[in-house]
Structures are given as structure tokens and as C-alpha cells.
Design a protein around this motif. Structure first.
Motif, mmCIF file in Angstrom:
data_model
loop_
_atom_site.group_PDB
_atom_site.id
_atom_site.type_symbol
_atom_site.label_atom_id
_atom_site.label_comp_id
_atom_site.label_asym_id
_atom_site.label_seq_id
_atom_site.Cartn_x
_atom_site.Cartn_y
_atom_site.Cartn_z
ATOM 1 N N LEU A 112 0.083 -6.769 11.403
ATOM 2 C CA LEU A 112 0.717 -7.421 10.253
ATOM 3 C C LEU A 112 -0.243 -7.524 9.075
ATOM 4 C CD1 LEU A 112 2.751 -10.316 11.940
ATOM 5 C CD2 LEU A 112 3.599 -8.137 11.032
ATOM 6 N N THR A 113 -1.514 -7.725 9.353
ATOM 7 C CA THR A 113 -2.516 -7.820 8.294
ATOM 8 C C THR A 113 -3.781 -7.081 8.724
ATOM 9 O OG1 THR A 113 -3.435 -9.894 9.167
ATOM 10 C CG2 THR A 113 -1.668 -10.084 7.548
ATOM 11 N N GLY A 114 -4.656 -6.851 7.749
ATOM 12 C CA GLY A 114 -5.937 -6.230 8.053
ATOM 13 C C GLY A 114 -5.832 -4.731 8.214
ATOM 14 N N GLU A 115 -6.779 -4.175 8.944
ATOM 15 C CA GLU A 115 -6.851 -2.727 9.129
ATOM 16 C C GLU A 115 -5.644 -2.222 9.922
ATOM 17 O OE1 GLU A 115 -9.983 0.628 10.899
ATOM 18 O OE2 GLU A 115 -10.485 -1.510 10.922
ATOM 19 N N GLY A 116 -5.068 -1.148 9.435
ATOM 20 C CA GLY A 116 -3.916 -0.562 10.099
ATOM 21 C C GLY A 116 -2.590 -1.193 9.728
ATOM 22 N N ALA A 117 -2.602 -2.163 8.806
ATOM 23 C CA ALA A 117 -1.363 -2.858 8.439
ATOM 24 C C ALA A 117 -0.742 -2.320 7.157
ATOM 25 C CB ALA A 117 -1.622 -4.357 8.276
ATOM 26 N N ALA A 118 -1.473 -1.483 6.414
ATOM 27 C CA ALA A 118 -0.920 -0.915 5.182
ATOM 28 C C ALA A 118 0.169 0.092 5.513
ATOM 29 C CB ALA A 118 -2.030 -0.246 4.368
ATOM 30 N N ALA A 119 1.204 0.117 4.690
ATOM 31 C CA ALA A 119 2.328 1.012 4.970
ATOM 32 C C ALA A 119 3.102 1.286 3.691
ATOM 33 C CB ALA A 119 3.255 0.401 6.019
ATOM 34 N N ALA A 120 3.630 2.495 3.592
ATOM 35 C CA ALA A 120 4.462 2.877 2.454
ATOM 36 C C ALA A 120 5.925 2.883 2.879
ATOM 37 C CB ALA A 120 4.056 4.259 1.941
ATOM 38 N N THR A 121 6.787 2.334 2.037
ATOM 39 C CA THR A 121 8.223 2.389 2.286
ATOM 40 C C THR A 121 8.785 3.695 1.711
ATOM 41 O OG1 THR A 121 8.706 1.224 0.223
ATOM 42 C CG2 THR A 121 8.413 -0.112 2.210
ATOM 43 N N LEU A 122 10.064 3.910 1.898
ATOM 44 C CA LEU A 122 10.685 5.138 1.403
ATOM 45 C C LEU A 122 10.576 5.249 -0.113
ATOM 46 C CD1 LEU A 122 13.874 5.141 3.648
ATOM 47 C CD2 LEU A 122 12.022 6.811 3.732
ATOM 48 N N THR A 123 10.828 4.150 -0.826
ATOM 49 C CA THR A 123 10.769 4.215 -2.286
ATOM 50 C C THR A 123 9.351 4.471 -2.776
ATOM 51 O OG1 THR A 123 10.657 1.793 -2.255
ATOM 52 C CG2 THR A 123 12.791 2.780 -2.708
ATOM 53 N N ILE A 124 8.375 3.826 -2.148
ATOM 54 C CA ILE A 124 6.980 4.025 -2.546
ATOM 55 C C ILE A 124 6.575 5.479 -2.330
ATOM 56 C CG2 ILE A 124 4.602 3.467 -1.968
ATOM 57 C CD1 ILE A 124 5.949 1.339 -3.598
ATOM 58 N N LYS A 125 6.957 6.056 -1.198
ATOM 59 C CA LYS A 125 6.561 7.428 -0.906
ATOM 60 C C LYS A 125 7.242 8.414 -1.848
ATOM 61 C CE LYS A 125 3.636 9.738 1.171
ATOM 62 N NZ LYS A 125 2.232 9.359 0.971
ATOM 63 N N ALA A 126 8.494 8.154 -2.189
ATOM 64 C CA ALA A 126 9.180 9.028 -3.150
ATOM 65 C C ALA A 126 8.442 9.028 -4.483
ATOM 66 C CB ALA A 126 10.624 8.567 -3.332
ATOM 67 N N GLY A 176 0.803 -1.215 0.000
ATOM 68 C CA GLY A 176 0.000 0.000 0.000
ATOM 69 C C GLY A 176 0.838 1.268 0.000
ATOM 70 N N THR A 177 0.163 2.403 0.118
ATOM 71 C CA THR A 177 0.813 3.706 0.037
ATOM 72 C C THR A 177 0.506 4.587 1.243
ATOM 73 O OG1 THR A 177 -1.055 4.610 -1.226
ATOM 74 C CG2 THR A 177 0.758 3.652 -2.494
ATOM 75 N N VAL A 178 0.046 3.997 2.338
ATOM 76 C CA VAL A 178 -0.327 4.768 3.520
ATOM 77 C C VAL A 178 0.930 5.214 4.262
ATOM 78 C CG1 VAL A 178 -1.566 4.745 5.712
ATOM 79 C CG2 VAL A 178 -2.479 3.490 3.742
ATOM 80 N N ALA A 179 1.055 6.512 4.493
ATOM 81 C CA ALA A 179 2.234 7.066 5.173
ATOM 82 C C ALA A 179 2.028 7.023 6.672
ATOM 83 C CB ALA A 179 2.492 8.498 4.708
ATOM 84 N N ALA A 180 2.016 5.804 7.214
ATOM 85 C CA ALA A 180 1.805 5.628 8.656
ATOM 86 C C ALA A 180 2.553 4.392 9.117
ATOM 87 C CB ALA A 180 0.315 5.508 8.969
ATOM 88 N N ILE A 181 2.897 4.366 10.390
ATOM 89 C CA ILE A 181 3.560 3.194 10.957
ATOM 90 C C ILE A 181 2.520 2.100 11.137
ATOM 91 C CG2 ILE A 181 4.800 2.290 12.952
ATOM 92 C CD1 ILE A 181 5.917 5.093 13.403
ATOM 93 N N PRO A 182 2.728 0.906 10.579
ATOM 94 C CA PRO A 182 1.719 -0.152 10.705
ATOM 95 C C PRO A 182 1.592 -0.612 12.150
ATOM 96 C CG PRO A 182 3.747 -1.011 9.748
ATOM 97 C CD PRO A 182 3.906 0.473 9.805
ATOM 98 N N ASN A 183 0.358 -0.858 12.577
ATOM 99 C CA ASN A 183 0.116 -1.345 13.938
ATOM 100 C C ASN A 183 -0.376 -2.782 13.950
ATOM 101 O OD1 ASN A 183 -2.567 -1.130 13.090
ATOM 102 N ND2 ASN A 183 -2.843 0.858 14.071
#
Length: 364
Positions: free
Chosen positions: A307-321, A298-305
Motif C-alpha cells: 500500500l505504501t513505500g517501495e513497490g506501491a507505486a502504480a499507474a492507472t489506465l488514464t495515467i498510462k494513456a 506514480g507512473t509505474v506500469a506494475a501491479i502494486p505489492n
């Protein structure tokens, strides 16, 4: 003849030097462009703040009226100095008085909060006789969530890929007998290494995200990346195992050790420098991956809380760039992330050389 040969050698040498110079120039130009555009963005806030603005209402205790200063640039009720922003409404916190209560506030749920320098206050009004209610915005624009997400992804991917890759390499080099099965396995590994990462992303999106119900998550991204890492992990580890002389194996077997004991206690420890290099190279691949993660993590700019499901989406540095440049056209921020990535990759390469040199020294 000699004269013609010298001319040919001179032309060939010139082509070699020109090619090397061209390669270096391209590398310097790319890195130079990224650093020139990105270095101005690098600061403490950029490295430690969240990407999105965070707005909340907080309750702060007022300072007794006799202790309030009369400076016009002071929110005297809570002891905060500020600068008025261009919109004429927002007030940027610049400093605090000694007895300021802004550092010990609570949100509307009663949880502890803190007003910091650089925060924006857009409204302040009485809440009761001794408290005021403040609308405060913590300014984003930082990359801390993406840095943490990248770290999570590196750890998860290695925990999955390293055992599978190393054990597969041990099987291929130490146990597998030449034949059709070995040919098929090597053919599969070669093809895996040549498949574009976007194909892995499509596979991960279909299997992990949809079929297994992981949704966009850090685990779905890690599982997809683990598959991408396997060819590199297996090939590099197998080459390090092949470099161990057969005499060492024969000596161990001659002393009464079993095949498994010889492999785990003699061969693998001697091949450990190469295995560690495979792991470090895999880290570099994880840090630089984008296409596969775009479809799985995913592309969510947040720290995942999770591993799966709601709140698990996260963007890495390359994705955010990538998403920043695509959606906002902010070249400087994307290049700032690029600077962080380049520094990280350089550190990984240095670590690879240091680890290899250390183990070679111990073995020598």
C-alpha cells in the motif's frame, strides 16, 4: 404578429435542434476517433500481458536425442518451434512438440517458470549434460497491470470515501440545524467540488507522499481521490435523503423509534438507490481521474505489492494513456486504452440504471 411569432419559434426550434445535433456529432466524432484508432490494438495479449518486457534466464531439461525432430524450424533441444525475427538473432516461439520441456522450466533462483507462445528466445546454450540455459523475453505491451491498479484504486477510494460521504450527508440532512455551522459546511462542500483536480494532486503530493512518507503509492492516490469524491458523494446522497417524505420519519418516531433508529432503519434503506448511484458515479470519477494520481500514485506500469513505500507505486489506465502519448507518441496504444475506458464507463452507467430500477421495483 402570429407570422412574426412563428418565425421566431422556427428560428428558436432550429437553434435547439442544431445544438442537439452538434452535441451528438461531437460525441460521435470523439468516440469514433478513439475506436477507429484503438480497436486494432484490442486483443487477448493487449488485455492480459504486462506492459514492460520481462527477460529472464531459465534452465530447461533437454529431450533425449533419439526423440528430437529434425525440422529446421525446431529448437530440438527443448521441443520448440520458432520464427526468426528481423534482427536475425531473436527467435519467436510459435509452437511446441508433444514432449516439449519448455513448459516446465526454472529460473536461476530455482523458481518455476513457463515459456509461452509469442515469447522471444535470444540465446540457448548447454548448461550441463542434460540441461540448457535459455534467455527468454516475455513481450510486453499489455495493460493488465494498469487494469489491476485501477481496480485496487477504486476499491480503496470507495472504502475511504463512501463511509465519510454517506455519514456526512446523513448529518447534514437529518441532524444539522440551520445556522452558521451548516452554512460553513455547505460552503466548504461547494468549494471542494469546484477545485481543479491538479490542486488536490499537489495537496496529496505534499501531505501524503512527502509529509506522511507514503512515497508514490496506491494508498496516497486513494486518499487523494477520496477527498475529490466527497462533494459528489455528499451531495448526491443528501439529495436522495431529502426525497424521502417527512411522513415516513414521523410515522417511525410516532411508533416509538429513536431518531437514530429511524435514520438507519427507515430513511437510509429507502434512500439506498440514490446512495448506490452516488457510489457508481464515484467509480466513474475514479476511473477517469489523472492529474491527481500523476502526483500521488506514480507512473509505474506494475501491479502494486504494497500500500505504501517501495513497490506501491502504480499507474492507472488514464495515467498510462497519458504517459504513452507524451513519451512515445503512440496514438494507437493510447486510443486502445481509451476504448477500454469508454467501455468501462458505459458498463458503469448501465449498472447505475439497472441498480436504480431494481431497487425502485422492490420499493414499488
Amino acid at each position: 404578429m402570429r407570422k412574426n411569432q412563428k418565425i421566431k419559434d422556427g428560428i428558436l426550434s432550429s437553434c435547439i435542434y442544431a445544438s442537439a445535433a452538434f452535441t451528438v456529432c461531437i460525441l460521435v466524432f470523439i468516440i469514433g476517433f478513439i475506436f477507429v484508432k484503438g480497436i486494432p490494438k484490442i486483443n487477448g495479449h493487449f488485455l492480459t500481458a504486462a506492459y514492460d518486457d520481462e527477460t529472464a534466464y531459465v534452465i530447461a531439461e533437454t529431450i533425449p536425442e533419439e526423440n528430437r525432430a529434425s525440422d529446421k524450424n525446431l529448437l530440438s533441444e527443448i521441443g520448440v518451434y520458432y520464427d526468426l525475427e528481423d534482427d536475425g538473432v531473436s527467435m519467436k516461439v510459435t509452437d511446441f512438440t508433444a514432449d516439449s520441456t519448455a513448459k516446465d522450466v526454472t529460473n536461476m533462483n530455482g523458481e518455476g517458470e513457463k515459456i509461452s507462445k509469442g515469447d522471444l528466445i535470444t540465446s540457448i546454450e548447454p548448461n550441463d549434460a542434460n540441461h540448457v540455459r535459455i534467455k527468454v523475453t516475455k513481450v510486453g505491451g499489455g495493460i493488465m497491470p494498469m487494469m489491476v491498479s485501477t481496480l485496487f484504486l477504486v476499491v480503496l477510494s470507495l472504502l475511504i470515501a463512501a463511509p465519510v460521504g454517506i455519514l456526512s450527508a446523513i448529518y447534514l440532512n437529518e441532524y444539522a440545524k440551520p445556522g452558521r455551522l451548516l452554512t460553513i459546511i455547505r460552503f466548504a462542500i461547494q468549494n471542494l467540488s469546484g477545485i481543479p483536480s491538479i490542486i488536490y494532486g499537489l495537496f496529496g503530493a505534499l501531505v501524503f507522499v512527502q509529509m506522511l512518507g507514503m512515497q508514490y503509492s496506491i494508498l496516497a492516490g486513494a486518499l487523494t481521490i477520496s477527498i475529490i469524491l466527497l462533494p459528489t458523494m455528499i451531495s448526491t446522497t443528501e439529495e436522495s435523503l431529502k426525497a424521502i417524505p417527512k411522513g415516513i420519519r414521523e410515522s417511525s418516531l410516532g411508533l416509538g423509534a429513536t431518531k437514530l433508529q429511524t435514520t438507519l432503519r427507515v430513511v437510509v434503506p429507502n434512500a439506498l438507490p440514490g446512495i448506490l448511484v452516488a457510489v457508481i458515479l464515484s467509480i466513474g470519477r475514479i476511473v477517469g481521474e489523472s492529474a491527481a494520481l500523476l502526483l500521488t500514485a506514480g507512473t509505474v506500469a506494475a501491479i502494486p505489492n504494497a500500500l505504501t513505500g517501495e513497490g506501491a507505486a502504480a499507474a492507472t489506465l488514464t495515467i498510462k494513456a497519458y504517459t504513452i502519448l507524451k513519451e512515445t507518441g503512440d496514438v494507437s496504444t493510447s486510443c486502445g486504452i481509451g476504448v477500454v475506458l469508454i467501455v468501462l464507463i458505459i458498463l458503469l452507467n448501465l449498472a447505475s440504471k439497472a441498480v436504480t430500477a431494481r431497487f425502485m421495483k422492490k420499493q414499488g
